[in-house]
Design a protein around this motif. Structure first.
Motif, PDB file in Angstrom:
ATOM      1  N   ASP A   1       0.804  -1.226   0.000  1.00  0.00           N
ATOM      2  CA  ASP A   1       0.000   0.000   0.000  1.00  0.00           C
ATOM      3  C   ASP A   1       0.836   1.274   0.000  1.00  0.00           C
ATOM      4  O   ASP A   1       0.330   2.336  -0.381  1.00  0.00           O
ATOM      5  N   VAL A   2       2.080   1.182   0.466  1.00  0.00           N
ATOM      6  CA  VAL A   2       2.907   2.382   0.635  1.00  0.00           C
ATOM      7  C   VAL A   2       4.306   2.119   0.071  1.00  0.00           C
ATOM      8  O   VAL A   2       4.740   0.977  -0.064  1.00  0.00           O
ATOM      9  N   PRO A   3       5.052   3.187  -0.266  1.00  0.00           N
ATOM     10  CA  PRO A   3       6.376   3.008  -0.881  1.00  0.00           C
ATOM     11  C   PRO A   3       7.395   2.328   0.022  1.00  0.00           C
ATOM     12  O   PRO A   3       8.170   1.484  -0.423  1.00  0.00           O
ATOM     13  N   LYS A   4       7.431   2.700   1.302  1.00  0.00           N
ATOM     14  CA  LYS A   4       8.456   2.171   2.202  1.00  0.00           C
ATOM     15  C   LYS A   4       7.905   2.145   3.616  1.00  0.00           C
ATOM     16  O   LYS A   4       7.243   3.094   4.047  1.00  0.00           O
ATOM     17  N   ILE A   5       8.198   1.061   4.339  1.00  0.00           N
ATOM     18  CA  ILE A   5       7.732   0.936   5.718  1.00  0.00           C
ATOM     19  C   ILE A   5       8.933   0.779   6.642  1.00  0.00           C
ATOM     20  O   ILE A   5       9.793  -0.085   6.426  1.00  0.00           O
ATOM     21  N   ALA A   6       9.001   1.627   7.657  1.00  0.00           N
ATOM     22  CA  ALA A   6      10.108   1.559   8.615  1.00  0.00           C
ATOM     23  C   ALA A   6       9.887   0.403   9.582  1.00  0.00           C
ATOM     24  O   ALA A   6       8.789   0.242  10.119  1.00  0.00           O
ATOM     25  N   PRO A   7      10.909  -0.417   9.822  1.00  0.00           N
ATOM     26  CA  PRO A   7      10.772  -1.499  10.796  1.00  0.00           C
ATOM     27  C   PRO A   7      10.673  -0.953  12.207  1.00  0.00           C
ATOM     28  O   PRO A   7      11.182   0.127  12.521  1.00  0.00           O
ATOM     29  N   VAL A   8      10.021  -1.717  13.072  1.00  0.00           N
ATOM     30  CA  VAL A   8       9.841  -1.333  14.470  1.00  0.00           C
ATOM     31  C   VAL A   8      10.719  -2.220  15.342  1.00  0.00           C
ATOM     32  O   VAL A   8      10.763  -3.442  15.147  1.00  0.00           O
ATOM     33  N   MET A   9      11.420  -1.633  16.307  1.00  0.00           N
ATOM     34  CA  MET A   9      12.258  -2.421  17.208  1.00  0.00           C
ATOM     35  C   MET A   9      12.392  -1.718  18.553  1.00  0.00           C
ATOM     36  O   MET A   9      12.096  -0.522  18.678  1.00  0.00           O
ATOM     37  N   ARG A  10      12.822  -2.488  19.531  1.00  0.00           N
ATOM     38  CA  ARG A  10      13.044  -1.924  20.860  1.00  0.00           C
ATOM     39  C   ARG A  10      14.217  -0.964  20.829  1.00  0.00           C
ATOM     40  O   ARG A  10      15.255  -1.245  20.248  1.00  0.00           O
ATOM     41  N   ALA A  11      14.058   0.180  21.478  1.00  0.00           N
ATOM     42  CA  ALA A  11      15.126   1.168  21.549  1.00  0.00           C
ATOM     43  C   ALA A  11      16.281   0.638  22.381  1.00  0.00           C
ATOM     44  O   ALA A  11      16.089  -0.129  23.334  1.00  0.00           O
ATOM     45  N   ALA A  12      17.491   1.052  22.030  1.00  0.00           N
ATOM     46  CA  ALA A  12      18.661   0.682  22.826  1.00  0.00           C
ATOM     47  C   ALA A  12      18.590   1.321  24.205  1.00  0.00           C
ATOM     48  O   ALA A  12      19.046   0.752  25.192  1.00  0.00           O
ATOM     49  N   MET A  13      18.032   2.524  24.264  1.00  0.00           N
ATOM     50  CA  MET A  13      17.908   3.255  25.527  1.00  0.00           C
ATOM     51  C   MET A  13      16.484   3.121  26.062  1.00  0.00           C
ATOM     52  O   MET A  13      15.886   4.091  26.528  1.00  0.00           O
ATOM     53  N   ALA A  14      15.915   1.916  26.028  1.00  0.00           N
ATOM     54  CA  ALA A  14      14.513   1.736  26.386  1.00  0.00           C
ATOM     55  C   ALA A  14      14.273   1.937  27.875  1.00  0.00           C
ATOM     56  O   ALA A  14      13.365   2.659  28.288  1.00  0.00           O
ATOM     57  N   THR A  15      15.065   1.316  28.736  1.00  0.00           N
ATOM     58  CA  THR A  15      14.871   1.408  30.175  1.00  0.00           C
ATOM     59  C   THR A  15      15.278   2.787  30.685  1.00  0.00           C
ATOM     60  O   THR A  15      16.365   3.267  30.391  1.00  0.00           O
TER      61      THR A  15
END
Length: 423
Positions: free
Chosen positions: A380-394
């Motif tokens: 449906d869209v040109p490009k989709i950014a992947p989702v991941m846990r941030a390195a600085m999550a905590t």
């Protein structure tokens, strides 16, 4: 970006010249992609920031490699590194052997060279950290208090500072400032169980409130913005300098970083994903943050008589409680899919990073669910950014807040470059 069409000879590199250097550096090594200095004397402060960043990002490094990475002349690098040594921000290690000629001395960041304090004020906790210049947390104090009023925060900050100093993990004389991260409209958003007295935050000057309590200068930032800045300087942003940061806390916030600079928008309110309207038969919530937040999850658990008071409790629930969490993750992924598709279309970030107080295992589950749903929409869209846990999550906002004094005093940023340009 629109601007004056007149050509002006600038004493420092303009944005186009810097981007050209960044692209050339990126072809050499991804670690070097955000580093570009100028050999002009009046830009000495900015060049010192760039050099310190190059040492920080690359670890042990020689002066010759610094000159190659930054584009600065060897004499400039020699002068800058001598200043950094005198200021105790870097150290000299042994010589690098195995190459022709005189072995070159290696340089590295001095982890005890500078420290800062970070304070995160939120609706369900207050957290303080002491951070060193390499990004390591030297001390941490937190209080799981709901809707802390200003006097309680001041008392916590004073006690936390005393307790962290007693750990002897950092030198008080080397503290260069304090960063404070808190949500915008802290006293206005109507969350479950919010007391009417909490509206006092609408009239509080945080700088004045904490003056003489925490080390100055005190820099105040939105919590999601602080988390995103932290990710940029010490997390995945070193490799992916264009990203969207999703902060899941008592509410829901977002931060946008483009080409290594935090983007605030015309009124400083960019990234406010939590305020997006939500219409779904699966929830009574009318905004995204009223459904995708820890406060929303806690309410769902309370309805099933599985009350929790802190994020760690989510990991010790019984089977029924885990079922509630699993359903919340599935719904949250559905509710976030269209907003994140819009982010991909409008911004084209390299990635979406999720941080905040949600335990890391649950963040990973949410990210995987989101990626599955986003992949199903790939056509449906040109490009989709992947989702991941941030390195600085905590403790992301607290750590991000602690990075603000480093960014203000030591690290390269667009604002630092603009200050040099204005001199």
């Amino acid at each position: 970006m629109m601007g004056d069409s007149r050509r002006v000879e600038s004493p420092i590199p303009n944005a186009m010249q810097i981007n050209h250097r960044v692209r050339r550096a990126a072809q050499r090594s991804p670690k070097h992609s955000s580093l570009a200095g100028t050999n002009l004397e009046r830009a000495a402060d900015y060049n010192q920031r760039v050099t310190l960043q190059a040492i920080r990002v690359n670890g042990e490094i020689t002066r010759q490699d610094l000159a190659r990475i930054t584009g600065l002349t060897p004499p400039s690098i020699a002068n800058i590194t001598n200043r950094l040594l005198q200021e105790d921000l870097i150290v000299e290690l042994g010589r690098l052997r195995g190459k022709r000629g005189q072995p070159a001395k290696r340089l590295a960041i001095n982890p005890d060279g500078a420290f800062s304090i970070g304070l995160n004020i939120d609706r369900d906790h207050v957290t303080a950290v002491a951070l060193d210049v390499t990004g390591n947390v030297r001390a941490r104090i937190t209080d799981e208090i709901d809707f802390a009023l200003p006097n309680a925060v001041v008392s916590f900050a004073r006690t936390a500072m005393e307790e962290m100093l007693r750990t002897r993990q950092f030198a008080k004389s080397k503290i260069i400032g304090t960063g404070v991260a808190l949500p915008d409209d802290l006293g206005q958003i109507d969350l479950p169980h919010r007391p009417s007295s909490y509206g006092v935050w609408n009239t509080v000057d945080v700088n004045k409130m904490l003056a003489n309590v925490l080390p100055e200068p005190i820099l105040v930032e939105n919590d999601a913005a602080a988390a995103a800045i932290g990710e940029l300087q010490f997390g995945h942003g070193l490799r992916s300098p264009t990203f969207f940061y999703l902060l899941i806390s008592a509410s829901l916030g977002g931060g946008l970083v483009i080409d290594g600079s935090y983007f605030r928008g015309a009124d400083g309110r960019s990234g406010e994903i939590g305020f997006l309207p939500l219409r779904s038969r699966r929830t009574k919530a009318h905004s995204l943050q009223a459904a995708v937040s820890l406060s929303a999850l806690y309410e769902l658990l309370a309805e099933k008589n599985r009350a929790v008071s802190r994020p760690e409790d989510l990991l010790s629930l019984d089977a029924k409680g885990k079922e509630v969490v699993a359903d919340w993750i599935a719904d949250s992924a559905d509710f976030l899919t269209d907003p994140l598709l819009a982010v991909s279309c409008l911004v084209n970030p390299k990635a979406v990073f999720i941080g905040g107080r949600l335990p890391s295992g649950l963040v990973d589950e949410l990210a995987e669910r989101l990626n599955q749903r986003l992949r199903s929409r790939a056509g449906d869209v040109p490009k989709i950014a992947p989702v991941m846990r941030a390195a600085m999550a905590t403790d992301a906002p607290a750590v991000g807040a602690a990075i603000l004094p480093f960014q203000e005093r030591l690290l390269p940023s667009r604002s630092a470059l603009m200050k040099v340009s204005a001199d």
